[in-house]
Motif scaffolding. Structure first.
Motif, PDB file in Angstrom:
ATOM      1  N   ASN A 116       0.831  -1.216   0.000  1.00 25.38           N
ATOM      2  CA  ASN A 116       0.000   0.000   0.000  1.00 25.38           C
ATOM      3  C   ASN A 116       0.864   1.263   0.000  1.00 25.38           C
ATOM      4  O   ASN A 116       0.542   2.244  -0.674  1.00 25.38           O
ATOM      5  N   SER A 147       2.155   1.879  -3.450  1.00 25.29           N
ATOM      6  CA  SER A 147       1.082   2.411  -4.287  1.00 25.29           C
ATOM      7  C   SER A 147       0.870   3.898  -4.021  1.00 25.29           C
ATOM      8  O   SER A 147       0.701   4.693  -4.954  1.00 25.29           O
ATOM      9  N   GLU A 148       0.894   4.269  -2.749  1.00 18.83           N
ATOM     10  CA  GLU A 148       0.696   5.675  -2.397  1.00 18.83           C
ATOM     11  C   GLU A 148       1.844   6.552  -2.886  1.00 18.83           C
ATOM     12  O   GLU A 148       1.670   7.757  -3.108  1.00 18.83           O
ATOM     13  N   ARG A 149       3.040   5.950  -3.062  1.00 18.65           N
ATOM     14  CA  ARG A 149       4.184   6.701  -3.585  1.00 18.65           C
ATOM     15  C   ARG A 149       4.197   6.716  -5.110  1.00 18.65           C
ATOM     16  O   ARG A 149       5.146   7.203  -5.720  1.00 18.65           O
ATOM     17  N   LYS A 189      -3.347  -2.809  -2.157  1.00 14.42           N
ATOM     18  CA  LYS A 189      -3.610  -1.919  -3.287  1.00 14.42           C
ATOM     19  C   LYS A 189      -2.809  -2.323  -4.522  1.00 14.42           C
ATOM     20  O   LYS A 189      -2.504  -1.475  -5.368  1.00 14.42           O
TER      21      LYS A 189
END
Length: 341
Positions: free
Chosen positions: A139, A142-144, A159
């Motif tokens: 996750n 993914s956020e990066r 994610k």
């Protein structure tokens, strides 16, 4: 039929080529009404972007990383070979592919490896452990802005953008049906060996196997699953113990790797012909044991197809294009001695 060009789309939509390019690649804001006109024109003309040309025109390379299990697992070594082969082929498309190995049975080590992935990468393909630490590491990637594909073993609650691998529940059910048919009404015990019950592919295979056995073959008693961490020597020790404790054993299903250890245990016990042995992955060890008759059936997945599929999925995400699901479906192959390739 002449293939539509980006100029044809621009003319059909009444916009500039630059606007079509922005809609296709999401490079800048386009008014919703304009974007809708472009998308309608694309559908009407069945426009297919020239992805290779677009890649070659990029100002920078794409960079992907594959994270595979360390150790002597023959199937995973085959995956590594396929990654290295594809990395050479993808250079001409301005794609760099790196390969890392780690202990995927250890959630802390695997999550630390994922956490070490820097912003230089556009995407990661990982053989994943279904564990909260690993899920959070995926996750965080993914956020990066780093796309993650799970390979062979999934973490569906994460994610990740796609799972590349066979339907493992179906593989387990297939193994159970074949085991029951091969044993043909005999009564006795069937043993299960897994690499780790923290690997989702192994859990799903076990679940599918036990589900069919309980429903369709009540004459067979399923023993509690034993773990061997996909290590040949550990798997042999587990199989030795199962054989010693269960003289009425008539079947063995290896959910994971290390099948050479089970073959050695069966041969040492003189039971290679009376115990039906079903396993996964066609490797040098399992091929030999299948030909010799120690292994009865191999359920296989194509390592090369999986690596190529993971790369295609990561490329589609990087290019902002849809995934062609039919191309990315990994089939379950069933090999007997008679149809071994």
């Amino acid at each position: 039929m002449v293939k539509a060009t980006i100029e044809d789309v621009a003319e059909e939509a009444g916009v500039s080529v630059a606007t079509v390019d922005r809609v296709l690649n999401g490079r800048a804001a386009v008014r919703p009404q304009t974007a809708e006109r472009v998308e309608r024109a694309i559908r009407r003309l069945n426009y297919q972007p020239d992805r290779l040309a677009a890649r070659l025109a990029r100002a920078r390379e794409y960079r992907f990383c594959f994270i595979l299990p360390e150790g002597a697992n023959a199937f995973m070594l085959a995956l590594g070979d396929a990654v290295q082969e594809e990395s050479l082929r993808m250079v001409r498309e301005k794609v760099v592919i790196d390969l890392r190995y780690t202990d995927v049975f250890d959630a802390q080590k695997l999550s630390a490896t994922l956490d070490s992935i820097g912003p230089v990468y556009d995407g990661v393909a990982v053989v994943a452990l279904d564990h909260p630490r690993v899920r959070e590491a995926i996750n965080a990637l993914s956020e990066r802005g780093v796309s993650v594909v799970t390979l062979v073993s999934d973490v569906p609650s994460s994610k990740r953008i796609h799972y590349v691998g066979i339907d493992n529940s179906a593989a387990g059910r297939t193994a159970a049906t074949l085991m029951g048919r091969y044993l043909s009404g005999r009564k006795g015990k069937v043993g299960l060996v897994a690499g780790s019950l923290s690997l989702r592919d192994h859990i799903e295979r076990q679940f599918g196997f036990e589900q069919v056995m309980a429903h369709d073959f009540p004459n067979l008693t399923i023993l509690p699953v034993r773990e061997g961490r996909d290590d040949r020597d550990k798997v042999k020790a587990v199989a030795d113990q199962i054989l010693a404790d269960n003289p009425d054993l008539i079947g063995l299903y290896n959910v994971g790797a290390g099948s050479g250890g089970i073959a050695a245990a069966l041969e040492h016990a003189g039971r290679a012909r009376d115990v039906v042995f079903i396993t996964h992955e066609l490797t040098e060890d399992t091929r030999r044991a299948l030909i010799d008759g120690t292994i009865d059936i191999i359920i296989n997945q194509d390592a090369g197809h999986e690596v190529r599929s993971a790369i295609r999925v990561l490329m589609s995400k990087a290019d902002k294009l849809p995934i062609v699901e039919q191309m990315e479906r990994i089939r379950i192959d069933i090999y007997l001695r008679d149809n071994i390739p």
